[in-house]
Design an enzyme around this catalytic site. Sequence first.
Site, mmCIF file in Angstrom:
data_model
loop_
_atom_site.group_PDB
_atom_site.id
_atom_site.type_symbol
_atom_site.label_atom_id
_atom_site.label_comp_id
_atom_site.label_asym_id
_atom_site.label_seq_id
_atom_site.Cartn_x
_atom_site.Cartn_y
_atom_site.Cartn_z
ATOM 1 N N PHE A 260 0.833 -1.207 0.000
ATOM 2 C CA PHE A 260 0.000 0.000 0.000
ATOM 3 C C PHE A 260 0.864 1.253 0.000
ATOM 4 O O PHE A 260 0.719 2.148 0.819
ATOM 5 C CB PHE A 260 -0.954 -0.033 1.201
ATOM 6 C CG PHE A 260 -2.238 0.737 0.964
ATOM 7 C CD1 PHE A 260 -3.075 0.410 -0.093
ATOM 8 C CD2 PHE A 260 -2.591 1.800 1.789
ATOM 9 C CE1 PHE A 260 -4.245 1.117 -0.321
ATOM 10 C CE2 PHE A 260 -3.770 2.514 1.573
ATOM 11 C CZ PHE A 260 -4.594 2.172 0.518
ATOM 12 N N THR B 40 3.577 -4.379 -4.296
ATOM 13 C CA THR B 40 4.755 -4.179 -3.442
ATOM 14 C C THR B 40 5.931 -3.747 -4.324
ATOM 15 O O THR B 40 5.882 -3.899 -5.553
ATOM 16 C CB THR B 40 5.133 -5.475 -2.678
ATOM 17 O OG1 THR B 40 5.449 -6.487 -3.630
ATOM 18 C CG2 THR B 40 3.991 -5.942 -1.783
ATOM 19 N N LYS C 198 7.342 -5.641 -11.343
ATOM 20 C CA LYS C 198 8.117 -6.193 -12.464
ATOM 21 C C LYS C 198 8.881 -7.453 -12.098
ATOM 22 O O LYS C 198 9.059 -8.342 -12.917
ATOM 23 C CB LYS C 198 9.127 -5.141 -12.960
ATOM 24 C CG LYS C 198 8.506 -3.898 -13.528
ATOM 25 C CD LYS C 198 9.561 -2.908 -13.979
ATOM 26 C CE LYS C 198 10.213 -2.163 -12.836
ATOM 27 N NZ LYS C 198 9.368 -1.151 -12.197
ATOM 28 N N GLY D 146 3.882 1.970 -17.344
ATOM 29 C CA GLY D 146 2.869 2.641 -16.522
ATOM 30 C C GLY D 146 1.519 2.700 -17.213
ATOM 31 O O GLY D 146 0.943 1.679 -17.563
ATOM 32 N N ASP E 50 16.206 -1.215 -15.064
ATOM 33 C CA ASP E 50 14.739 -1.120 -15.081
ATOM 34 C C ASP E 50 14.195 -1.329 -16.497
ATOM 35 O O ASP E 50 13.247 -2.092 -16.700
ATOM 36 C CB ASP E 50 14.332 0.261 -14.540
ATOM 37 C CG ASP E 50 12.835 0.468 -14.585
ATOM 38 O OD1 ASP E 50 12.133 -0.173 -13.791
ATOM 39 O OD2 ASP E 50 12.370 1.257 -15.429
ATOM 40 N N LYS F 191 11.830 -4.554 -17.958
ATOM 41 C CA LYS F 191 10.590 -4.354 -18.705
ATOM 42 C C LYS F 191 10.666 -5.034 -20.081
ATOM 43 O O LYS F 191 9.681 -5.592 -20.574
ATOM 44 C CB LYS F 191 10.309 -2.856 -18.866
ATOM 45 C CG LYS F 191 9.881 -2.209 -17.558
ATOM 46 C CD LYS F 191 9.895 -0.698 -17.642
ATOM 47 C CE LYS F 191 9.436 -0.080 -16.320
ATOM 48 N NZ LYS F 191 9.698 1.368 -16.283
ATOM 49 N N GLY G 144 3.960 7.265 -11.821
ATOM 50 C CA GLY G 144 2.952 8.041 -11.094
ATOM 51 C C GLY G 144 1.880 7.122 -10.570
ATOM 52 O O GLY G 144 1.492 6.175 -11.255
#
Lengths: 185, 331
Positions: B13, B92, B121, B150, B217, B221, B314
């Site tokens: 969260f 998470t 991911k 995103g 990163d 992806k 975001g």
Amino acid sequence: MEDRSYFYLPPPITTINKKVITMKVSMSIELKDIPGQLVHALQPISNLGGNIRSVQHQRDKKTPSGRIPLQLVLEIEERSLNILVERLKERGVNVVRIGEERLKDSMVVLLIGHIVHSDLRETIDSIDSTGFAEVVELSLSMPGVDMTSSASVTLSAIGKEELKDALDILEATAEKKGIMVISSI
Amino acid sequence: MKQETVRISIIGFGYVGSGVAEVIRRKREAIARKHGIDLKIVGIADLKGVIADEQGVSEEAIRALKAGEKQGDMTSLDIIRDVAHEVMVETTPTNVETGEPGLTHIITALESGRHVVTSNKGPIALEYQKLMELAAKHGKEIKFEAAVGGAMPIISLVRENLAGNGVMSIKGILNGTCNYILTRMAEEDLPYEHVLKEAQEIGIAETDPSKDIEGVDTAVKLVILANSIFGMNATYNDVKVVGISEITPDALKLANDAGYVIKLIGDVDSDGRLEVAPRLVPKDDPLNVGGTLNVATIKTDLAGEITVIGKGAGPIEAASAILSDIIGIYS
């Protein structure tokens, strides 16, 4: 004290246009219709350090004068081309047409690293010596001694495949010297 | 319209997880009207604690959880296993080495008969095949649009809207931090270290920016795209990765003079090429987008090239992708 860290002075950019060393040539010649003429005609090319890329020999087509036309594509140093034409004539070979193969395809590649220290000449030569591709323009940016420099290199080649080969050569050379290559998408 | 209640747990969260709760609160009525599904959050788990309520967790309980008030003795796995619900949303933080704790959450959810929607991911990049097989075995879906780009739709775009097309390649900017840094360096003629510091100050780059700037990163992806779209069985180690830390203002200027910009491009194609590297992008190419934007060009055999541009990061943007995935399961 004034904080100077925000200032950044752009270095001068120099451009070197280099001379062509090897050229790719297409040539139409006519041979006498007697045995051994093909070897006889091709010999001077290798004698002058030239490299034959393709030969099209059409035995069934003859010129009105009874000669056999032959299409050649070869790579040869620019200064040796005239000598070659002379030697062919001396051997009784008719040189009908000579045309330089155009470097049709180009790409820009960036290099980042200690380019100058790593003997740029050798890197360029590794491309130029292929005969099918060359470095046609080079812009170098050197911020200072011992600092990382950047260069933009324009590669040209006679075709897309050859351009890809040239990039592979550049990448292999750069990797050996620890230079980063940024290629186009 | 017949209403179906879809009970949801949110595991993790932070920014994204609370973004999901926020968009569900905002959109609940509209989604019920348009899609005939009533989304109800019945459990939330975080490091701070867990809350659960069969009738739907209350706003007060969410506030108390955010405020750090310890709530009950259940663990995240208890929520996943023991609270009856249909969809587990896993948000998470990503761990690209182990995939945990997300991996255990996802496996537990599938084994407990929950659908899984995640932005994480790590588990998808590390154990794609295993997770797909597990989902199939239990007749459940696992969706992860939010993990790549995103808000920008790629996976569902290819799988659904471009269904029938063969995909030849996907290349694009999949990391907003790198795009921001390179864009600022080029526009302001500033050195890398300076722009990185600036990006950290305004929260675009993390305190430890290495995963972003070294291309990790983007590579992760790319692995997800390779596996989910190209059917490969790739891992991070299969990707050739070069980051952006060596890029100099000089290089950007030389690129500019020649008609290009430099972008960190992830590139995957059907021949198995997996590469992350700074590349020259022609200024008039659709891949030349600035700021923190993400972009991808999908090359297909029938539709030709399709380019999508969107916000790569975001909380609300990621929640948008998660919400679409949830609705996608029921439509």
